[in-house]
Every structure is written in C-alpha cells, then in structure tokens.
Design an enzyme around this catalytic site. Sequence first.
Site, PDB file in Angstrom:
ATOM      1  CG  HIS A   1      -0.284   0.045   2.537  1.00 41.45           C
ATOM      2  ND1 HIS A   1       0.206   1.202   3.100  1.00 41.45           N
ATOM      3  CD2 HIS A   1      -0.025  -0.948   3.429  1.00 41.45           C
ATOM      4  CE1 HIS A   1       0.727   0.934   4.287  1.00 41.45           C
ATOM      5  NE2 HIS A   1       0.612  -0.376   4.504  1.00 41.45           N
TER       6      HIS A   1
ATOM      7  CB  CYS B   1       2.046  -3.412   5.206  1.00 40.34           C
ATOM      8  SG  CYS B   1       0.452  -4.033   5.777  1.00 40.34           S
TER       9      CYS B   1
END
Length: 149
Positions: A104, A120
Amino acid sequence: MRKAAVWGLRLVLAVLAGLVLAVLPARAGTAAVVARIDLSSQRMTVSVNGMPQYSWPVSTARRGYVTPTGAYRPQRMYRTYFSRKYYNSPMPYSIFFRGGYAIHGSYEVSRLGAPASHGCVRLHPGNAATLYGLVQTYGAGNTVILVTR
C-alpha cells in the site's frame, strides 16, 4: 508473379507471428504482472508481460515484525483503506496478499528504502497507484507477488 506474392505474404505472416509470440508470456499460466519485493534491498521490481517496467524503494517490516516471504496472488484490493489495527492509519491503494498483509501507499516517504512497517510493504502513494492500476487492468488472477529475502 502470383507465387512470389503468396510467398511474400507467408513470410510477412511468419514474421508477425514470431513478433506476437515474443511479446506473449513464455508459457500459459505465466503472470502478466509480477511484483518482486526484495527484503534485503528494500526494493520492488514490477514486470509486465515479462518485461521489467518499474523499480521502487519500499519499506517492509522493522525489527520485531515480519513481512512474510513467498509467492502470493492479490486477495482483495481497496483504493482507500484505513488500518483497523494501527491507529486508523491511511493505506491508499491497498493490495492485500496474505491475511492482513498488504502492499500500500504510505505518506512517510522519507522512510522508504529502509525497514519501517509492522509487516506491510509500503510504497510511495504514486507508485502504489501505478501498481494498483496494473493489477486492475491485468487482473488479480494474472498477478503474482513474490517476497524474497
């Protein structure tokens, strides 16, 4: 003269067929989009139809956290998403690939290129938008995410 024209046409068609085959993936089932994340170099390389297109700095798991290694397909995607676990942090252009792990965008761009996340894979928001668009265009089933050490 007619035979020469037929042979010329056959030659042109053979050359065109060769060019088309050179552009297509080497075998059926080869992903159109491959995002390779190298944890040691903190870089993502994105290939489209076997041709490298992009190379971007990323931030993956900092000490005490893990970014899982392996080969994955996108599971779900959100253009706009906010972390339910970490202070409602914005995660634009999220591509979830394993449970709560996602690629992301991140607004902490000064930290890109070094481990900084809870696991992440963080990208510059513009680069995340580019990757998100590629996955939308080619499809999640034609995308592979490879995370290596």
